[in-house]
Write a protein that holds these residues in place. Structure first.
Motif, short mmCIF file in Angstrom:
data_model
loop_
_atom_site.label_atom_id
_atom_site.label_comp_id
_atom_site.label_asym_id
_atom_site.label_seq_id
_atom_site.Cartn_x
_atom_site.Cartn_y
_atom_site.Cartn_z
N ASN A 31 0.83 -1.18 0.00
CA ASN A 31 0.00 0.00 0.00
C ASN A 31 0.88 1.25 0.00
O ASN A 31 1.50 1.58 1.00
CB ASN A 31 -0.93 -0.04 1.21
N TYR A 37 7.59 1.35 5.85
CA TYR A 37 8.66 0.38 5.57
C TYR A 37 9.13 0.51 4.13
O TYR A 37 8.44 1.08 3.28
CB TYR A 37 8.20 -1.04 5.91
N GLN A 39 9.46 -1.35 1.51
CA GLN A 39 8.71 -1.84 0.35
C GLN A 39 7.53 -0.92 0.03
O GLN A 39 7.19 -0.73 -1.15
CB GLN A 39 8.22 -3.27 0.62
N GLY A 225 -10.68 6.47 2.59
CA GLY A 225 -9.35 6.60 3.14
C GLY A 225 -8.35 7.00 2.08
O GLY A 225 -8.40 6.53 0.94
N SER A 230 -6.02 11.83 7.96
CA SER A 230 -6.98 10.78 8.34
C SER A 230 -7.99 11.21 9.39
O SER A 230 -9.04 10.59 9.52
CB SER A 230 -6.22 9.54 8.85
N LEU A 248 -5.02 1.68 -4.32
CA LEU A 248 -4.79 1.81 -5.76
C LEU A 248 -4.49 0.45 -6.39
O LEU A 248 -4.08 -0.50 -5.72
CB LEU A 248 -3.60 2.74 -6.00
N ASN A 249 -4.64 0.41 -7.71
CA ASN A 249 -4.32 -0.78 -8.51
C ASN A 249 -2.85 -0.71 -8.91
O ASN A 249 -2.50 -0.35 -10.04
CB ASN A 249 -5.22 -0.78 -9.74
N MET B 1 12.08 -9.94 4.46
CA MET B 1 11.09 -9.09 5.12
C MET B 1 10.09 -9.95 5.91
O MET B 1 9.61 -10.97 5.42
CB MET B 1 10.32 -8.29 4.07
N TYR B 3 6.45 -9.60 6.97
CA TYR B 3 5.36 -8.71 6.56
C TYR B 3 4.16 -8.90 7.47
O TYR B 3 3.52 -9.96 7.47
CB TYR B 3 4.98 -9.03 5.10
N ASP B 5 1.71 -6.38 7.58
CA ASP B 5 0.79 -5.32 7.16
C ASP B 5 -0.28 -5.87 6.23
O ASP B 5 -0.73 -5.19 5.30
CB ASP B 5 1.59 -4.19 6.50
N ALA B 8 -3.41 -3.92 5.23
CA ALA B 8 -3.38 -2.96 4.12
C ALA B 8 -3.61 -3.68 2.80
O ALA B 8 -4.48 -3.33 2.01
CB ALA B 8 -2.06 -2.21 4.11
N THR B 9 -2.81 -4.69 2.57
CA THR B 9 -3.01 -5.59 1.44
C THR B 9 -2.19 -6.84 1.73
O THR B 9 -1.13 -6.74 2.36
CB THR B 9 -2.61 -4.94 0.09
N TYR B 11 0.30 -9.89 1.39
CA TYR B 11 1.54 -10.18 0.67
C TYR B 11 2.24 -11.32 1.36
O TYR B 11 2.33 -11.30 2.58
CB TYR B 11 2.45 -8.93 0.63
N HIS B 198 -8.19 -7.67 -2.47
CA HIS B 198 -6.73 -7.78 -2.36
C HIS B 198 -6.24 -7.98 -0.93
O HIS B 198 -5.04 -7.98 -0.69
CB HIS B 198 -6.08 -6.52 -2.93
N MET B 205 -4.20 -6.08 -6.07
CA MET B 205 -4.71 -4.76 -5.72
C MET B 205 -5.53 -4.26 -6.93
O MET B 205 -5.32 -4.69 -8.05
CB MET B 205 -3.56 -3.82 -5.42
N ALA B 325 10.92 -1.27 10.89
CA ALA B 325 11.27 -1.28 9.47
C ALA B 325 12.78 -1.40 9.29
O ALA B 325 13.26 -2.06 8.35
CB ALA B 325 10.75 -0.01 8.79
N ASP B 328 13.68 -4.72 9.01
CA ASP B 328 12.99 -5.37 7.89
C ASP B 328 11.68 -6.05 8.33
O ASP B 328 11.30 -7.10 7.82
CB ASP B 328 13.91 -6.40 7.20
N ALA B 330 7.71 -5.24 8.48
CA ALA B 330 6.75 -4.29 7.91
C ALA B 330 5.46 -4.27 8.71
O ALA B 330 4.73 -5.27 8.75
CB ALA B 330 6.46 -4.67 6.46
N ARG B 332 2.21 -1.23 10.04
CA ARG B 332 1.73 0.11 9.76
C ARG B 332 1.45 0.86 11.05
O ARG B 332 0.91 0.29 12.01
CB ARG B 332 0.47 0.06 8.89
N TYR B 335 -2.99 6.33 11.88
CA TYR B 335 -4.43 6.32 12.08
C TYR B 335 -5.19 5.29 11.24
O TYR B 335 -6.37 5.07 11.45
CB TYR B 335 -4.99 7.72 11.82
N HIS B 336 -4.55 4.73 10.25
CA HIS B 336 -5.18 3.66 9.47
C HIS B 336 -6.52 4.10 8.90
O HIS B 336 -7.45 3.31 8.78
CB HIS B 336 -5.35 2.41 10.34
N CYS B 337 -6.60 5.38 8.53
CA CYS B 337 -7.82 5.92 7.88
C CYS B 337 -9.06 5.67 8.73
O CYS B 337 -10.13 5.36 8.21
CB CYS B 337 -8.01 5.33 6.49
#
Lengths: 376, 376
Positions: A31, A37, A39, A225, A230, A248-249, B1, B3, B5, B8-9, B11, B198, B205, B325, B328, B330, B332, B335-337
């Motif tokens: 994202n 981080y 990435q 968001g 925020s 986003l894509n 890494m 991950y 997060d 968010a999406t 991975y 996603h 995504m 981070a 390594d 990851a 977030r 406020y995370h929207c």
């Protein structure tokens, strides 16, 4: 397959578009702008690089490139964001349903009224047709760069200048020309340009964008968001975040960057020249075939997109397309989501068969098409 | 890494999602439903198969699956399409900005008014908090299945039943649970479910959808070409075309089908069980670390999504995320929207650090995280 439906979406995609998509899925599917981080930051940088590439091609600032899911979303954002209650809008007589249905909806909601200015081959007459509808409350002119059905092009720079003489905003729908015929915010004076990524820009499907001039104020169509501001109940005030709510894509956007690289490497003029040569070859061949009907003059560079619309006497456009499909030739028949254009060219009864070559279409493909057509 | 997060999406994406994307770009990147040639028809069939897969998971009819670019677009369509001038709406006190900003915009436009019902760990109290705001003009309740920041889950089925007792529509935002915790139109009584593709559904995504019950009438947010009823100035009356103007994201949608196959093969319960075990391991480890602060009870199956929010005393959430981070890891911060959720849990000053494991996260990953945390 001989693929002549590039007006719907280009196929095949260049090898670097496929590669960039896979790379994006593996390395940049984070994202952007939300995480701190490495990435996530790298994904954000990659997305920004595509903004720079798009803004370079359409002569505006990178932050004024807003990524959308397709050209239709971009047009909805641009048109709805530009009008207020009581606005008057002018569109052309060849507009796609992505414009006509939007202004029709706004009219049905009692927000705007709109008029339809006729296309004309004579630029002076065409511009004057638009001018004749301008009134005191005209806030917006929306016009395509070229017809998605018949290929004929509008004098965009002159229409933008006309709009500005009357302090009217000008939106260009570049769906069928972005990537082959130059158009730009600063170079041509359009206030907003909307385009798909997956047609002449060779990106994945699921991509599009809205490019806008500096200081263009637009209301938002979608809220959500943005990874910024925020704690506020409202969208941020500045593009692109203002118009890019939600995730986003990434791979689509990154493939758009690869598509633009591809075009810049080949040269937009070279691609357009190739496609127009094929378009004229197709036009001439159809013209010489028995029982065929063409609707517009032979396509000239600068006056047309490489799109040919035709019919065969006594056959529906769908049956011609079906016969071609049986020979593994892909074309599209019917209305092409453009009721207005068919009304203007009096093809409402039949629709048309549409042919759109791409940079990957060969002379041989067109010969096979014409030989097949003669036997139908 | 390492991950963490996935909120968010997700991975990485499963191998079959990557494979299906490449296959889609090569074999199914044709405009579905617009062309009559074999490849276009096959693309349309492939897209329909994904509608069937999604509708199978969310217990509704395939034609009532509308593909969107993300969950935010789906929520905008669902919420704006459901209200009229004078409507009253109730949302929860933990809603994401994709809901809060939408209802705030509608209020600013003078279309609706809304109230915010407090989350409660006791389902009876939670339902009663919503009920207390219902008035004669209440047309809509919008509630997330689980908080994207704190993980706590809402009693969706009971809230849907409450809404229906008062003839109120119920929209579930399943952004953080679709793919790991079951929720369905027919099974749980939600009128509309919105979700991203996603996150826990492992698609690319640029994907999301709106699932709706039969006979749900919604106004349209975006108008444009649909490849159907092209001569009409209005959108078609039926989903999915009614809400899918413009070219679809074929490869994204097809990757969503592959993501759902992946989940069905592994078993949603198994995936959720794995992630919740890791979530509790993370929770316990953070709880035992010095100078840490957790905000909600230990996550129990069925009562929470596998999401952990925490802070370290005397450090900003951003600085903790930045330190991680540097190792390594990851995660977030911020406020995370979700302004409302931070207001409710009194974390407006600090935001929080958020951890979200996925099916690919290992116990070892979590151990490394906890060991690193102790050294910060």
């Amino acid at each position: 397959m001989i693929y002549l439906d590039n007006g719907a979406t280009s196929y095949p995609k260049p090898a670097q578009v496929l590669r960039s998509t896979v790379e994006a899925l593996k390395n940049f599917s984070f994202n952007s702008g939300r995480g701190g981080y490495r990435q996530s930051v790298k994904a954000a940088e990659k997305i920004y690089q595509v903004r720079e590439k798009v803004s370079g091609m359409f002569s505006c600032e990178p932050q004024n490139i807003v990524f959308t899911k397709n050209c239709t979303e971009a047009l909805n954002i641009a048109i709805k964001g530009s009008v207020k209650k009581g606005s008057h809008v002018i569109i052309s007589s060849l507009e796609h349903n992505a414009v006509w249905r939007v202004v029709s909806k706004l009219k049905e909601q009692g927000i705007i009224d709109f008029d339809i200015a006729d296309f004309d081959y004579d630029d002076d007459v065409c511009v004057s047709n638009f001018e004749s509808f301008i009134r005191e409350n005209t806030d917006l002119i929306v016009c395509m760069t070229a017809s998605n059905v018949f290929g004929v092009a509008f004098p965009v720079r002159r229409l933008a200048a006309l709009a500005h003489r009357y302090s009217v905003r000008f939106i260009a729908d570049a769906a069928q020309t972005a990537g082959i015929m130059p158009v730009g915010i600063e170079s041509d004076g359009a206030d907003i340009i909307c385009a798909p990524g997956h047609k002449c820009l060779y990106a994945q499907m699921g991509t599009g964008f809205m490019a806008s001039a500096k200081n263009i104020k637009l209301d938002t169509l979608i809220q959500g968001g943005t990874g910024s501001a925020s704690l506020s109940a409202s969208q941020p005030s500045e593009p692109p975040e203002r118009f890019e709510a939600g995730t986003l894509n990434n791979s689509g956007i990154i493939s758009l960057g690869a598509g633009i690289d591809f075009i810049n490497n080949r040269g937009m003029e070279n691609i357009y020249g190739h496609e127009m040569r094929l378009a004229r070859f197709l036009y001439d061949g159809i013209n010489q075939s028995p029982n065929t009907r063409l609707y517009v003059p032979r396509p000239e560079n600068g006056k047309s997109a490489p799109i040919i619309a035709f019919n065969m006497d006594g056959k529906s456009s769908e049956s011609v397309a079906a016969s071609l499909a049986a020979h593994d030739i892909a074309v599209r028949a019917g209305y092409h989501c453009s009721a207005l254009a068919h009304s203007f060219f009096k093809t409402l009864d039949t629709g048309v068969v549409r042919l759109c070559p791409s940079v990957f279409t060969t002379q041989r493909d067109c010969e096979v098409f014409l030989n097949t057509l003669k036997k139908l």
